[in-house]
Scaffold this motif. Sequence first.
Motif, PDB file in Angstrom:
ATOM      1  N   LEU A 100       0.838  -1.206   0.000  1.00  0.00           N
ATOM      2  CA  LEU A 100       0.000   0.000   0.000  1.00  0.00           C
ATOM      3  C   LEU A 100       0.872   1.256   0.000  1.00  0.00           C
ATOM      4  CD1 LEU A 100      -3.088   0.419   2.333  1.00  0.00           C
ATOM      5  CD2 LEU A 100      -1.546   2.299   1.924  1.00  0.00           C
ATOM      6  N   VAL A 101       1.876   1.273   0.872  1.00  0.00           N
ATOM      7  CA  VAL A 101       2.783   2.420   0.959  1.00  0.00           C
ATOM      8  C   VAL A 101       3.603   2.564  -0.318  1.00  0.00           C
ATOM      9  CG1 VAL A 101       4.788   3.333   2.181  1.00  0.00           C
ATOM     10  CG2 VAL A 101       2.911   2.329   3.468  1.00  0.00           C
ATOM     11  N   SER A 102       4.027   1.443  -0.876  1.00  0.00           N
ATOM     12  CA  SER A 102       4.899   1.462  -2.053  1.00  0.00           C
ATOM     13  C   SER A 102       4.191   1.960  -3.301  1.00  0.00           C
ATOM     14  CB  SER A 102       5.458   0.064  -2.313  1.00  0.00           C
ATOM     15  OG  SER A 102       6.197  -0.413  -1.205  1.00  0.00           O
ATOM     16  N   THR A 103       2.868   1.809  -3.359  1.00  0.00           N
ATOM     17  CA  THR A 103       2.129   2.175  -4.567  1.00  0.00           C
ATOM     18  C   THR A 103       1.318   3.454  -4.400  1.00  0.00           C
ATOM     19  OG1 THR A 103       0.295   0.740  -3.863  1.00  0.00           O
ATOM     20  CG2 THR A 103       1.951  -0.211  -5.330  1.00  0.00           C
ATOM     21  N   ALA A 104       1.421   4.107  -3.244  1.00  0.00           N
ATOM     22  CA  ALA A 104       0.658   5.332  -3.003  1.00  0.00           C
ATOM     23  C   ALA A 104       1.140   6.452  -3.905  1.00  0.00           C
ATOM     24  CB  ALA A 104       0.786   5.748  -1.536  1.00  0.00           C
ATOM     25  N   LYS A 105       0.239   7.356  -4.245  1.00  0.00           N
ATOM     26  CA  LYS A 105       0.591   8.497  -5.091  1.00  0.00           C
ATOM     27  C   LYS A 105       1.628   9.366  -4.401  1.00  0.00           C
ATOM     28  CE  LYS A 105      -1.386  12.546  -7.373  1.00  0.00           C
ATOM     29  NZ  LYS A 105      -2.605  13.344  -7.626  1.00  0.00           N
ATOM     30  N   VAL A 106       1.435   9.577  -3.092  1.00  0.00           N
ATOM     31  CA  VAL A 106       2.401  10.342  -2.303  1.00  0.00           C
ATOM     32  C   VAL A 106       3.425   9.366  -1.744  1.00  0.00           C
ATOM     33  CG1 VAL A 106       2.729  11.881  -0.340  1.00  0.00           C
ATOM     34  CG2 VAL A 106       0.637  12.032  -1.706  1.00  0.00           C
ATOM     35  N   LYS A 107       4.651   9.458  -2.193  1.00  0.00           N
ATOM     36  CA  LYS A 107       5.688   8.526  -1.783  1.00  0.00           C
ATOM     37  C   LYS A 107       6.253   8.933  -0.430  1.00  0.00           C
ATOM     38  CE  LYS A 107       5.431   6.026  -5.485  1.00  0.00           C
ATOM     39  NZ  LYS A 107       4.840   4.675  -5.427  1.00  0.00           N
ATOM     40  N   VAL A 108       5.781   8.277   0.618  1.00  0.00           N
ATOM     41  CA  VAL A 108       6.259   8.551   1.968  1.00  0.00           C
ATOM     42  C   VAL A 108       7.373   7.569   2.302  1.00  0.00           C
ATOM     43  CG1 VAL A 108       5.612   8.747   4.396  1.00  0.00           C
ATOM     44  CG2 VAL A 108       3.946   9.299   2.620  1.00  0.00           C
ATOM     45  N   PRO A 124       3.512  -1.750  -9.535  1.00  0.00           N
ATOM     46  CA  PRO A 124       2.888  -0.653 -10.292  1.00  0.00           C
ATOM     47  C   PRO A 124       1.837   0.062  -9.458  1.00  0.00           C
ATOM     48  CG  PRO A 124       1.997  -2.768 -10.994  1.00  0.00           C
ATOM     49  CD  PRO A 124       3.126  -3.081 -10.051  1.00  0.00           C
ATOM     50  N   ALA A 125       1.629   1.344  -9.754  1.00  0.00           N
ATOM     51  CA  ALA A 125       0.651   2.136  -9.012  1.00  0.00           C
ATOM     52  C   ALA A 125      -0.759   1.593  -9.166  1.00  0.00           C
ATOM     53  CB  ALA A 125       0.710   3.592  -9.476  1.00  0.00           C
ATOM     54  N   SER A 126      -1.005   0.819 -10.223  1.00  0.00           N
ATOM     55  CA  SER A 126      -2.346   0.302 -10.485  1.00  0.00           C
ATOM     56  C   SER A 126      -2.836  -0.693  -9.428  1.00  0.00           C
ATOM     57  CB  SER A 126      -2.389  -0.371 -11.862  1.00  0.00           C
ATOM     58  OG  SER A 126      -1.440  -1.424 -11.941  1.00  0.00           O
ATOM     59  N   VAL A 127      -1.923  -1.258  -8.633  1.00  0.00           N
ATOM     60  CA  VAL A 127      -2.345  -2.231  -7.621  1.00  0.00           C
ATOM     61  C   VAL A 127      -2.604  -1.565  -6.271  1.00  0.00           C
ATOM     62  CG1 VAL A 127      -0.999  -4.029  -8.767  1.00  0.00           C
ATOM     63  CG2 VAL A 127       0.006  -2.813  -6.836  1.00  0.00           C
ATOM     64  N   HIS A 128      -2.533  -0.224  -6.230  1.00  0.00           N
ATOM     65  CA  HIS A 128      -2.721   0.463  -4.947  1.00  0.00           C
ATOM     66  C   HIS A 128      -4.104   0.174  -4.345  1.00  0.00           C
ATOM     67  CE1 HIS A 128      -2.281   3.480  -1.825  1.00  0.00           C
ATOM     68  NE2 HIS A 128      -3.447   3.990  -2.187  1.00  0.00           N
ATOM     69  N   GLY A 129      -5.134   0.264  -5.166  1.00  0.00           N
ATOM     70  CA  GLY A 129      -6.484   0.013  -4.668  1.00  0.00           C
ATOM     71  C   GLY A 129      -6.634  -1.391  -4.122  1.00  0.00           C
ATOM     72  N   LEU A 130      -6.070  -2.379  -4.823  1.00  0.00           N
ATOM     73  CA  LEU A 130      -6.123  -3.760  -4.367  1.00  0.00           C
ATOM     74  C   LEU A 130      -5.380  -3.929  -3.050  1.00  0.00           C
ATOM     75  CD1 LEU A 130      -6.832  -6.743  -4.851  1.00  0.00           C
ATOM     76  CD2 LEU A 130      -4.721  -6.940  -6.202  1.00  0.00           C
ATOM     77  N   ALA A 131      -4.198  -3.306  -2.951  1.00  0.00           N
ATOM     78  CA  ALA A 131      -3.410  -3.413  -1.712  1.00  0.00           C
ATOM     79  C   ALA A 131      -4.152  -2.790  -0.538  1.00  0.00           C
ATOM     80  CB  ALA A 131      -2.057  -2.735  -1.903  1.00  0.00           C
ATOM     81  N   LYS A 132      -4.772  -1.636  -0.780  1.00  0.00           N
ATOM     82  CA  LYS A 132      -5.497  -0.958   0.298  1.00  0.00           C
ATOM     83  C   LYS A 132      -6.701  -1.771   0.770  1.00  0.00           C
ATOM     84  CE  LYS A 132      -7.610   3.481   1.486  1.00  0.00           C
ATOM     85  NZ  LYS A 132      -7.925   4.856   1.008  1.00  0.00           N
ATOM     86  N   GLY A 133      -7.482  -2.277  -0.206  1.00  0.00           N
ATOM     87  CA  GLY A 133      -8.646  -3.087   0.162  1.00  0.00           C
ATOM     88  C   GLY A 133      -8.245  -4.373   0.865  1.00  0.00           C
ATOM     89  N   SER A 134      -7.189  -5.018   0.367  1.00  0.00           N
ATOM     90  CA  SER A 134      -6.729  -6.271   0.968  1.00  0.00           C
ATOM     91  C   SER A 134      -6.227  -6.054   2.380  1.00  0.00           C
ATOM     92  CB  SER A 134      -5.619  -6.883   0.102  1.00  0.00           C
ATOM     93  OG  SER A 134      -6.080  -7.148  -1.197  1.00  0.00           O
TER      94      SER A 134
END
Length: 406
Positions: A100-108, A124-134
């Motif tokens: 989730l952190v690795s694919t976030a738009k804001v790279k913290v 890839p950034a495209s898996v951010h939603g999947l990572a967050k939901g999971s």
Amino acid sequence: MQRYSLTAIILHWAIAALIAFQISVGWALEGLGARGFSLYQLHKSVGIMILALTLVRVAVRYWKPRPAKLEGGWQGALASGVHLGLYAFMIAGPLTGWALVSTAKVKVPTLIFGAIPLPHLPLPASVHGLAKGSHGLIAWIGIALVALHVAGALRHHFLMRDGLIWRMVPGRSTALLIGLPALILVGFLAGRAILPGAAPASVAAPAPVAPEPIAEPANVAEATPENVVANAIAEPVEEAAGPPPAWTVQPGGRIGFSVGNDGETISGSFGKWTAAIVMDPDHPDSADIKVTIDMASASVGDAYKDGMLPGDEFFSIAAHPTATFTAKGAERTGPNAYRARGLLSLKGISKAQSIRFTLTGEGPTRKVSGSATIARASFGVGNGDSSTGLAPQVALTFAFTAKAPQ
């Protein structure tokens, strides 16, 4: 009765307490906004710690023989399934959080407990939603598995009275039988205790101060010959001054900034900047000012926050490495006090901006100090989810010594 190894026992209760802490903190994180920034970093650190300890626990499970099962049938199968699910939860939870952190738009950036850098996963950034939901779903599944695990242990101890729980307590100590499970409650309460409270009611957000616009030029049509003559008679003509001196900024100056953050204040400074100043203090209209700031040199003294500043949410340094302020002319506002209206270019956007400053000292050496108020949203600074608690105005201050040629 055969017990688990001491290493396995220590890992079991340590991981249990850390999971309780994570659940306690995780429930509150999304509602904290910017106030939860440091807690978010701790949450990541503890998550990676759980992942590391779980991998050690899996290794110990195969290295040290574990006690035989006490129950068969569907109850035994359920217990084995819960155990397997708990291991999956303790591994998948931190991994999905890491993704989730690795694919976030804001790279913290992540520093484990503020010391060990954790690289982002190459996803890839495209898996951010999947990572967050999971991550959220796995957390709730984990809570259910923990509840089943605790219920099973209590069933064996109080209903079946088979002493199964003693296998996870060293020395058959009653004090440890009470104290070790109490660590889970301690972990949960510790997580609640460190949650930031609401912003104090007595702390008021700074009142918005709009940047002063550049004065519009006078209508040329109004400058008739009659007006020119009248002005010439009404005001004595100043004696022509020589070329204004060019001032050299001396080492040791500072450009600082501060912004409100949910009742608190974030303060920082720019480590690298240059200023080209031409001005006769007695004739401020002669001023020609240009200040160039290296945006990559910005720091607020916190490694996590400093790592966010170069990103698109704040300064977008890759595309816009510098900010500049230019002004032609200044006006006197009081004894040794001046105001310069000019243009601030920041993050690829140019807007009218004014600064106020004072000069102290005599002769070729002057001390300069001043300030400005910048509307950050006008420049797209702080445009993401982690900036929701930031005040709309950023206070800029500067102080340095300048010398003119003798």
